[in-house]
Design a protein around this motif. Structure first.
Motif, PDB file in Angstrom:
ATOM      1  N   ALA A  13       0.806  -1.217   0.000  1.00  0.00           N
ATOM      2  CA  ALA A  13       0.000   0.000   0.000  1.00  0.00           C
ATOM      3  C   ALA A  13       0.843   1.274   0.000  1.00  0.00           C
ATOM      4  CB  ALA A  13      -0.948  -0.004   1.194  1.00  0.00           C
ATOM      5  N   LEU A  14       1.880   1.336   0.832  1.00  0.00           N
ATOM      6  CA  LEU A  14       2.667   2.566   0.929  1.00  0.00           C
ATOM      7  C   LEU A  14       3.399   2.872  -0.377  1.00  0.00           C
ATOM      8  CD1 LEU A  14       3.454   4.856   2.827  1.00  0.00           C
ATOM      9  CD2 LEU A  14       5.411   3.515   3.575  1.00  0.00           C
ATOM     10  N   LEU A  42      -7.230  -5.299  -3.454  1.00  0.00           N
ATOM     11  CA  LEU A  42      -6.740  -5.571  -2.102  1.00  0.00           C
ATOM     12  C   LEU A  42      -5.223  -5.557  -2.079  1.00  0.00           C
ATOM     13  CD1 LEU A  42      -7.501  -6.445   0.822  1.00  0.00           C
ATOM     14  CD2 LEU A  42      -7.272  -8.822   0.032  1.00  0.00           C
ATOM     15  N   ASP A  43      -4.655  -4.896  -1.053  1.00  0.00           N
ATOM     16  CA  ASP A  43      -3.205  -4.888  -0.931  1.00  0.00           C
ATOM     17  C   ASP A  43      -2.740  -6.191  -0.300  1.00  0.00           C
ATOM     18  OD1 ASP A  43      -3.847  -4.612   1.777  1.00  0.00           O
ATOM     19  OD2 ASP A  43      -2.256  -3.156   2.147  1.00  0.00           O
ATOM     20  N   ASN A  44      -1.507  -6.225   0.178  1.00  0.00           N
ATOM     21  CA  ASN A  44      -0.975  -7.481   0.722  1.00  0.00           C
ATOM     22  C   ASN A  44      -1.391  -7.724   2.167  1.00  0.00           C
ATOM     23  OD1 ASN A  44       0.532  -5.420   1.849  1.00  0.00           O
ATOM     24  ND2 ASN A  44       2.503  -6.455   1.654  1.00  0.00           N
ATOM     25  N   GLY A  68       4.994  -1.604  -5.948  1.00  0.00           N
ATOM     26  CA  GLY A  68       5.630  -2.910  -5.836  1.00  0.00           C
ATOM     27  C   GLY A  68       4.862  -3.827  -4.909  1.00  0.00           C
ATOM     28  N   GLY A  69       5.481  -4.921  -4.584  1.00  0.00           N
ATOM     29  CA  GLY A  69       4.872  -5.953  -3.752  1.00  0.00           C
ATOM     30  C   GLY A  69       5.393  -7.307  -4.198  1.00  0.00           C
ATOM     31  N   VAL A  70       5.219  -8.311  -3.363  1.00  0.00           N
ATOM     32  CA  VAL A  70       5.714  -9.649  -3.702  1.00  0.00           C
ATOM     33  C   VAL A  70       5.174 -10.146  -5.045  1.00  0.00           C
ATOM     34  CG1 VAL A  70       5.716 -12.078  -3.007  1.00  0.00           C
ATOM     35  CG2 VAL A  70       6.142 -10.296  -1.305  1.00  0.00           C
ATOM     36  N   ARG A 298       2.542 -13.273  10.016  1.00  0.00           N
ATOM     37  CA  ARG A 298       1.332 -13.878   9.464  1.00  0.00           C
ATOM     38  C   ARG A 298       1.296 -13.824   7.946  1.00  0.00           C
ATOM     39  NH1 ARG A 298      -0.271 -17.390  12.522  1.00  0.00           N
ATOM     40  NH2 ARG A 298      -2.254 -17.443  11.405  1.00  0.00           N
ATOM     41  N   PHE A 299       2.453 -13.668   7.306  1.00  0.00           N
ATOM     42  CA  PHE A 299       2.510 -13.704   5.848  1.00  0.00           C
ATOM     43  C   PHE A 299       2.267 -15.129   5.367  1.00  0.00           C
ATOM     44  CE2 PHE A 299       4.802 -13.774   1.750  1.00  0.00           C
ATOM     45  CZ  PHE A 299       4.218 -12.677   1.144  1.00  0.00           C
ATOM     46  N   VAL A 300       1.467 -15.290   4.324  1.00  0.00           N
ATOM     47  CA  VAL A 300       1.093 -16.614   3.828  1.00  0.00           C
ATOM     48  C   VAL A 300       1.829 -16.899   2.525  1.00  0.00           C
ATOM     49  CG1 VAL A 300      -0.792 -18.085   3.045  1.00  0.00           C
ATOM     50  CG2 VAL A 300      -1.170 -16.451   4.899  1.00  0.00           C
TER      51      VAL A 300
END
Length: 313
Positions: A13-14, A42-44, A68-70, A298-300
């Motif tokens: 999000a940031l 939806l963000d991560n 960005g993001g995974v 809590r990352f999945v």
């Protein structure tokens, strides 16, 4: 001047909100949030951002900011819709910019070839595959392309871009309005000091055999449980990106036990398999889907596993 901020499912999000907060207050800038299709994204974690327009609705933006993001790591291929759109609009833009792993999408679109660029420290080395020169800076300006490092660096990049689009005094006023004067805890190390770089593992399908053979046992004697190193790959990757090598003990009564997997978000090693199910679009006779949940953040992380690796044959 139209500013297109590109987001996707699972973005950070940031990466988008930071530059938007700066550039939306820059005179002459008309920001718009863009996704593959208009609507909520939806963000991560738990934040939903509404994309005002789809990619097809923004054919000629003046400035592009790619979050960005995974998922950006997995989407950095020529056939990805966002990558194709970036390559299409780039010739008519004034600035092409990215935050965090968004630079991988710019690279996949061919926009970083021969340029200096940066990214999140965890994926910085991947830029070389796109013909870029990785640079460990907060943000890097090369021609009309600006790439920012991880997450919060997008604000630094946006302030620099605001100075270029307006004037340095306006950028200083925006920084003052945001009260942006980072002063992190003194005990917090730089990313490279906290996590020294390591060689990326080989692709699961580029090696002839990525797990050790099982030792032979005498007929009729199953012997003690045997722990075998196997390779686990996220299902969307289809073998292109190796996420971790783990040890699966096939003889444990409470199911497969894993070790050696690191969380992609916080680098923690305390992961638990919370769910294992048959996939819907994979060969259900030979594969299982496992959801590994980091107990720290809590990352999945989803993986597929061959049944033959975790059954007692």
């Amino acid at each position: 001047m139209q500013l297109a901020i590109v987001i996707f499912e699972g973005f950070t999000a940031l990466d988008a909100i930071g530059p938007n907060q700066v550039l939306a207050h820059t005179p002459g800038i008309d920001p718009v949030i863009v996704a593959e299709q208009p609507g909520p994204v939806l963000d991560n974690r738990t934040l939903t951002v509404v994309a005002e327009r789809g990619l097809a609705d923004v054919p000629r933006p003046d400035v592009v900011v790619v979050a960005g993001g995974v998922p950006a790591v997995h989407r950095a291929t020529e056939d990805d819709p966002i990558v194709r759109w970036l390559a299409q609009v780039a010739p008519t833009t004034t600035w092409m910019t990215s935050v965090c792993t968004g630079s991988l999408l710019l690279g996949a679109a061919g926009l970083l070839r021969g340029r200096r660029a940066t990214s999140h420290w965890y994926t910085l080395d991947r830029l070389s595959a796109f013909g870029a020169t990785p640079v460990e800076d907060r943000y890097v300006v090369d021609g009309r392309v600006i790439t920012a490092a991880g997450v919060s660096a997008g604000i630094d990049m946006a302030l620099d871009l605001a100075a270029r689009l307006s004037d340095p005094h306006m950028a200083q006023m925006l920084q003052l309005d945001l009260e942006y004067a980072p002063s992190p805890p003194p005990s917090t190390p730089a990313p490279r000091a906290a996590h020294p770089p390591r060689s990326p593992p080989a692709c699961a399908r580029c090696t002839t055999r990525s797990w050790a053979p099982r030792p032979r046992r005498p007929t009729g004697d199953r012997g003690p449980p045997v722990a075998r190193p196997v390779t686990m790959v996220a299902p969307r990757h289809r073998g292109r990106i190796l996420l971790g090598e783990v040890v699966v003990n096939a003889r444990e009564s409470n199911g497969p036990q894993v070790s050696g997997v690191r969380c992609l978000h916080c680098q923690g090693t305390d992961l638990v398999v919370e769910e294992a199910r048959l996939p819907t679009k994979w060969n259900a006779r030979t594969h299982l889907i496992e959801l590994h949940v980091c107990q720290g953040c809590r990352f999945v992380m989803p993986f597929y596993v061959k049944k033959s690796w975790v059954t007692n044959n």
